[in-house]
Design a protein around this motif. Sequence first.
Motif, PDB file in Angstrom:
ATOM      1  N   ARG A 192      97.513  61.396  34.402  1.00 52.10           N
ATOM      2  CA  ARG A 192      98.898  60.936  34.523  1.00 52.10           C
ATOM      3  C   ARG A 192      98.954  59.940  35.676  1.00 52.10           C
ATOM      4  NH1 ARG A 192     103.663  65.356  34.704  1.00 52.10           N
ATOM      5  NH2 ARG A 192     102.897  65.692  32.580  1.00 52.10           N
ATOM      6  N   ARG A 193      99.603  58.801  35.444  1.00 46.03           N
ATOM      7  CA  ARG A 193      99.639  57.776  36.494  1.00 46.03           C
ATOM      8  C   ARG A 193     100.461  58.241  37.696  1.00 46.03           C
ATOM      9  NH1 ARG A 193      97.471  52.654  34.789  1.00 46.03           N
ATOM     10  NH2 ARG A 193      97.805  52.104  36.974  1.00 46.03           N
ATOM     11  N   HIS A 194      99.951  57.918  38.863  1.00 39.37           N
ATOM     12  CA  HIS A 194     100.636  58.205  40.121  1.00 39.37           C
ATOM     13  C   HIS A 194     101.933  57.400  40.186  1.00 39.37           C
ATOM     14  CE1 HIS A 194     101.342  57.980  44.490  1.00 39.37           C
ATOM     15  NE2 HIS A 194     100.629  59.090  44.579  1.00 39.37           N
ATOM     16  N   ASN A 195     102.960  57.984  40.820  1.00 40.66           N
ATOM     17  CA  ASN A 195     104.274  57.328  40.891  1.00 40.66           C
ATOM     18  C   ASN A 195     104.232  55.934  41.489  1.00 40.66           C
ATOM     19  OD1 ASN A 195     106.035  58.935  39.602  1.00 40.66           O
ATOM     20  ND2 ASN A 195     106.575  60.172  41.421  1.00 40.66           N
ATOM     21  N   ASP A 196     103.307  55.702  42.418  1.00 44.76           N
ATOM     22  CA  ASP A 196     103.220  54.391  43.062  1.00 44.76           C
ATOM     23  C   ASP A 196     102.098  53.549  42.466  1.00 44.76           C
ATOM     24  OD1 ASP A 196     105.284  54.964  44.846  1.00 44.76           O
ATOM     25  OD2 ASP A 196     103.905  56.111  46.107  1.00 44.76           O
ATOM     26  N   HIS A 242     110.503  60.315  29.544  1.00 39.86           N
ATOM     27  CA  HIS A 242     110.358  60.543  30.980  1.00 39.86           C
ATOM     28  C   HIS A 242     111.481  61.401  31.568  1.00 39.86           C
ATOM     29  CE1 HIS A 242     106.796  58.138  31.728  1.00 39.86           C
ATOM     30  NE2 HIS A 242     107.275  57.257  30.874  1.00 39.86           N
ATOM     31  N   HIS A 278     101.606  52.031  38.810  1.00 39.78           N
ATOM     32  CA  HIS A 278     101.806  51.774  37.383  1.00 39.78           C
ATOM     33  C   HIS A 278     101.385  50.365  36.968  1.00 39.78           C
ATOM     34  CE1 HIS A 278     103.632  55.553  36.215  1.00 39.78           C
ATOM     35  NE2 HIS A 278     104.299  55.527  37.346  1.00 39.78           N
TER      36      HIS A 278
END
Lengths: 291, 291
Positions: free
Chosen positions: B165-169, A171, B171
């Motif tokens: 890709r997972r969103h930052n908010d 990351h 997980h």
Amino acid sequence: MSSAGKPLLGGIEAGGTKFVLAVGYSPTEIIERHEIPTRDPATTLAQASEWFEGQGAISTLGIASFGPVDLDPSSPHWGHITNTPKAGWAKCDLAGYFASRFGVPIGFDTDVNGAALAEYQHGAGKGASSLAYITVGTGIGGGLVHDGRAVHGAAHPEMGHIFPRRHNDDHEFAGICPHHGDCLEGLTSGPAIKARWGASLSELPADHIAHEIIADYLTQLAHSLIAMTAVEIIVFGGGVMKTDGLLERVDRRATELGAAYFPGGSKHKIVSPGLGQNAGLAGALMLAADL
Amino acid sequence: MSSAGKPLLGGIEAGGTKFVLAVGYSPTEIIERHEIPTRDPATTLAQASEWFEGQGAISTLGIASFGPVDLDPSSPHWGHITNTPKAGWAKCDLAGYFASRFGVPIGFDTDVNGAALAEYQHGAGKGASSLAYITVGTGIGGGLVHDGRAVHGAAHPEMGHIFPRRHNDDHEFAGICPHHGDCLEGLTSGPAIKARWGASLSELPADHIAHEIIADYLTQLAHSLIAMTAVEIIVFGGGVMKTDGLLERVDRRATELGAAYFPGGSKHKIVSPGLGQNAGLAGALMLAADL
């Protein structure tokens, strides 16, 4: 010059590092082959022309070029390289230069579409419905052939610029793509590998995590290609793919990711180029032969 | 029955929730339309047949079906649904049932390929080189048309199963896809939205983060489609897409993600179905008309 009355074809694989030139009677009957380094356009194109002039009269010329390029037959810029960051080459009229120099019809497509056409017809894709050719090297690009035709869409694919899901142990690295940062090319191209680990992938020890990370990202390209296009054969070429065990890792990981879900099942295959280093050049000759 | 000598076409949009039936003289000249709920195969197919018998003699029948389905003309299972988790429907011989009941030629493809063909020819894709039709509802699926033909590859696309890709908010949520967990369908389908936020997307307040997260994941599908196939028009349909502002968010976010890099430039468009709710049904009639 002809063999059994066949016209002589010219082919150029126009790469960012070198131009590979050939004449032949078909994509698989290459008579002469020559490489020149890619310098500025004026020098490079003049050198290429001089070589062809020594080979006898070609009837048509195919160019499989690095991109982005203009493939729209109705565009005044058809056959040009467009907005490449490669110094001096933006807006270079590749097709026009050779058309006026040799007065022959010009076939033109991306280098990876050329390679995909050649692998589909003469290499790893014989008998398949569809094939993608991916190159992983200085950059990452891909070409796609369905039902015998290169897929152009609005222009041409730029497969290196998808966003893979980041690996759990990766990351930190921000990626080196000037447009997208940590897109696939920004994470996984040869220069990206060098930038983060100070060595090429094949120079890193076999147990280095890089092997797993790079395979994971390339697998996501293969998985997405299957999900989106159901493409049958995926060919991985280019310098980075010469790393021992990388293709096998990608193939294994793709099986895990797919989880036996896709209806194409075992028809989906991930393989090395059947034409070895000659896929792009054979593709250029196909573009010449198909005129 | 005919209008100006045109043969009568039958069309079935076979969905997991309902079957939509129609007869018409062309994909855009629908005479009668009828919906029945999808129950077990025996009941559903009998009800569909009874309706068609009341409409006069059809000359051909097109079926645009939920999947996965077998589209290989050389397979003994062509025209069957294959391994769907939908109870009772695995291995259902849809095409065979109607062929033997009506004795007419059957056209067969996925529901989303049918919708893509119809949008390409008669809807949002008129004049374009290529079009993808994405449905976001109970599941997520996509069909792809290049140069006028549906892309089949080794079988057919299953676009819902890419890994965004997972969103930052975002997980925490593990996703609900039984095959892939947090693939696009596992994160973004109607049932996935209900499972995590207890409501449909349109029921959630306009400032709820769900709107941004769902748009981000759908944008990644659009971005990857453009990168991999350079597709010109991307049509988003299905129940979830009726959420106010969602299409606009996806369009805006796609512009951000692309960063003006793709050579297709402004040719790439993200739009609503031009045929509204009738894309799949018009596609079924196209499959009938093209026989």
